[in-house]
Motif scaffolding. Structure first.
Motif, PDB file in Angstrom:
ATOM      1  N   ALA A  39       0.858  -1.191   0.000  1.00 21.11           N
ATOM      2  CA  ALA A  39       0.000   0.000   0.000  1.00 21.11           C
ATOM      3  C   ALA A  39       0.887   1.230   0.000  1.00 21.11           C
ATOM      4  O   ALA A  39       1.946   1.243   0.632  1.00 21.11           O
ATOM      5  N   ALA A  40       0.462   2.262  -0.729  1.00 16.43           N
ATOM      6  CA  ALA A  40       1.209   3.520  -0.800  1.00 16.43           C
ATOM      7  C   ALA A  40       0.204   4.664  -0.675  1.00 16.43           C
ATOM      8  O   ALA A  40      -0.821   4.652  -1.357  1.00 16.43           O
ATOM      9  N   ALA A  41       0.477   5.610   0.225  1.00 13.89           N
ATOM     10  CA  ALA A  41      -0.461   6.722   0.421  1.00 13.89           C
ATOM     11  C   ALA A  41      -0.019   7.933  -0.405  1.00 13.89           C
ATOM     12  O   ALA A  41       1.173   8.149  -0.622  1.00 13.89           O
ATOM     13  N   VAL A 295      -9.469   3.839  -0.765  1.00 11.64           N
ATOM     14  CA  VAL A 295      -8.393   2.931  -1.203  1.00 11.64           C
ATOM     15  C   VAL A 295      -8.691   2.586  -2.651  1.00 11.64           C
ATOM     16  O   VAL A 295      -9.792   2.125  -2.974  1.00 11.64           O
ATOM     17  N   ILE A 296      -7.716   2.835  -3.543  1.00  6.95           N
ATOM     18  CA  ILE A 296      -7.948   2.586  -4.978  1.00  6.95           C
ATOM     19  C   ILE A 296      -6.741   1.851  -5.566  1.00  6.95           C
ATOM     20  O   ILE A 296      -5.640   1.915  -5.011  1.00  6.95           O
ATOM     21  N   GLY A 304      -6.933   9.564  -7.946  1.00  8.85           N
ATOM     22  CA  GLY A 304      -6.605   9.930  -6.567  1.00  8.85           C
ATOM     23  C   GLY A 304      -5.860  11.257  -6.501  1.00  8.85           C
ATOM     24  O   GLY A 304      -6.154  12.115  -5.667  1.00  8.85           O
ATOM     25  N   ILE A 305      -4.880  11.426  -7.402  1.00  7.10           N
ATOM     26  CA  ILE A 305      -4.089  12.663  -7.395  1.00  7.10           C
ATOM     27  C   ILE A 305      -4.973  13.842  -7.809  1.00  7.10           C
ATOM     28  O   ILE A 305      -4.859  14.944  -7.261  1.00  7.10           O
ATOM     29  N   ALA A 306      -5.894  13.603  -8.745  1.00  6.93           N
ATOM     30  CA  ALA A 306      -6.819  14.671  -9.158  1.00  6.93           C
ATOM     31  C   ALA A 306      -7.703  15.107  -7.989  1.00  6.93           C
ATOM     32  O   ALA A 306      -7.930  16.303  -7.771  1.00  6.93           O
ATOM     33  N   VAL A 313     -10.564  15.721  -0.813  1.00  2.00           N
ATOM     34  CA  VAL A 313     -10.247  14.554   0.013  1.00  2.00           C
ATOM     35  C   VAL A 313     -10.376  14.903   1.492  1.00  2.00           C
ATOM     36  O   VAL A 313     -10.035  16.013   1.909  1.00  2.00           O
ATOM     37  N   PHE A 314     -10.867  13.963   2.294  1.00  3.35           N
ATOM     38  CA  PHE A 314     -10.845  14.115   3.758  1.00  3.35           C
ATOM     39  C   PHE A 314     -10.025  12.965   4.318  1.00  3.35           C
ATOM     40  O   PHE A 314     -10.474  11.815   4.334  1.00  3.35           O
ATOM     41  N   GLY A 315      -8.807  13.244   4.736  1.00  2.00           N
ATOM     42  CA  GLY A 315      -7.908  12.185   5.196  1.00  2.00           C
ATOM     43  C   GLY A 315      -7.038  11.710   4.056  1.00  2.00           C
ATOM     44  O   GLY A 315      -6.652  12.494   3.184  1.00  2.00           O
ATOM     45  N   LYS A 316      -6.742  10.415   4.026  1.00  2.00           N
ATOM     46  CA  LYS A 316      -5.729   9.903   3.116  1.00  2.00           C
ATOM     47  C   LYS A 316      -6.307   9.117   1.945  1.00  2.00           C
ATOM     48  O   LYS A 316      -7.289   8.383   2.090  1.00  2.00           O
TER      49      LYS A 316
END
Ligand SMILES: NC(=O)c1ccc[n+]([C@@H]2O[C@H](COP(=O)([O-])OP(=O)(O)OC[C@H]3O[C@@H](n4cnc5c(N)ncnc54)[C@H](OP(=O)(O)O)[C@@H]3O)[C@@H](O)[C@H]2O)c1
Length: 321
Positions: A39-41, A295-296, A304-306, A313-316
């Motif tokens: 996993a990578a945030a 999580v995607i 996700g970056i968009a 986003v709220f959180g990670k």
């Protein structure tokens, strides 16, 4: 291997330079180790990199990502500490003038595999999923150092600006779990409510007058909230700043307030390996867990970056290869 990488820099349209595609699998040099990423945030850092902030065109193509949790080649479940010291550096890691974060000089974590110096591995707490653990190395480490190292002691009243961010949600969680009185601001009523659910004791609109002045302000929004941060502090209070999402040139620097009220302005960046270990213990001891927005799959990194770039986003946001 599959990776999300910056192929071009575009200051105005960060997504334009992002490619999700094949990159060569990394081979660790002497003293480095290979980690299979589970996993990578994402962090705002990835958006800055695509805009060319902290990432030069000469470094491209560069795999993005500072945060990973995974499995090393001996089968150990690990976290990756993202601060890479320069060769021979022996002092405090974050004071090394030639340090870098993964994805600045060395390839990042948004990939199936990443290599890091062996000393940058930290054991993953068994009670955290890979997705949760991936949120610790940047957002939680930064929030921990801002509050517990550079801020003030438990019992202090702390104001967290801009609750939606990864650092801000981590800061609210850590502060609430460890005995601070936590106040927070957000532009959005729904986010203010969620901050209360995370443990904030009171929430406010940006710029709103507080019931009393606070001991510590944690600032990552920058220009948009700077003036409010300075005017919200008690005489002798501490403003800890680790980021400037809305820009780093506030219209008022508030110099007079800063000297007259003898405020301390403390810059803060990431944290060292021991502090990351302390963060893992803090989560184990308190039961606190990261707020994960979604999580995607790694293949969907662009969405996700968009979302992060649009402030939705709220959180990670966590990617799984
Ligand atoms: N120094 C370090 O080591 C370090 C480590 C991590 C992050 N950072 C930096 O810290 C910043 C925060 O990063 P992040 O990934 O946690 O979150 P982020 O995605 O940058 O979001 C931060 C929050 O700022 C608020 N915000 C944004 N624009 C605003 C505006 N114009 N006016 C008022 N509020 C605004 C939003 O809160 P609301 O929507 O709730 O209002 C948003 O959720 C970034 O700039 C990042 O580069 C630095």
């Amino acid at each position: 291997m599959l990776a999300a990488y910056a192929a071009e820099i575009n200051p105005d349209d960060p997504l334009a330079g992002l490619v999700v595609g094949e990159r060569p699998a990394p081979e660790p040099p002497e003293g480095w180790v290979l980690v299979d990423v589970r996993a990578a945030a994402l962090n705002h850092h990835d958006v800055w990199s695509l805009r060319g902030v902290g990432l030069g065109g000469d470094k491209l193509p560069m795999i993005l990502g500072c945060d990973a949790a995974g499995v090393d080649q001996d089968g150990n479940e690990v976290l990756v500490h993202s601060v890479i010291s320069s060769p021979g550096w022996t002092g405090e890691q974050t004071l090394d003038p030639r340090r870098s974060l993964l994805s600045e000089r060395h390839q990042g974590t948004l990939a199936e595999q990443v290599i890091v110096p062996a000393g940058n591995l930290v054991p993953k707490p068994a009670g955290l999923s890979f997705e949760e653990a991936a949120c610790l190395p940047t957002a939680f480490l930064t929030a921990y150092k801002m509050l517990c190292v550079n801020g003030g002691p438990p019992g202090s009243t702390v104001l967290v600006q801009g609750v939606g961010g990864g650092v801000a949600t981590a800061a609210i969680g850590i502060a609430a779990a460890t005995g601070y009185r936590v106040w927070a601001t957000s532009r959005d009523e729904g986010r203010r409510q969620r901050a209360l659910e995370l443990g904030a004791d009171a929430v406010f609109a940006p710029g709103e007058r507080l019931p009393e002045r606070v001991d510590v302000v944690l600032e990552t929004v920058g220009a948009a909230t700077w003036s409010h941060s300075v005017s919200s502090l008690k005489p002798g209070g501490t403003l800890v700043i680790a980021g400037a999402t809305s820009g780093d040139a506030p219209s008022k620097a508030e110099l007079t307030r800063i000297f007259f009220h003898q405020l301390r302005v403390q810059g803060s960046t990431m944290g060292n390996r021991e502090q990351l270990v302390a963060v893992t213990r803090l989560l184990e001891q308190t039961g606190l867990r990261p707020v994960i927005d979604r999580v995607i799959p790694l293949a969907d990194a662009a969405s996700g970056i968009a979302a992060l770039a649009a402030g939705e986003v709220f959180g990670k946001v966590v990617l799984t290869p």
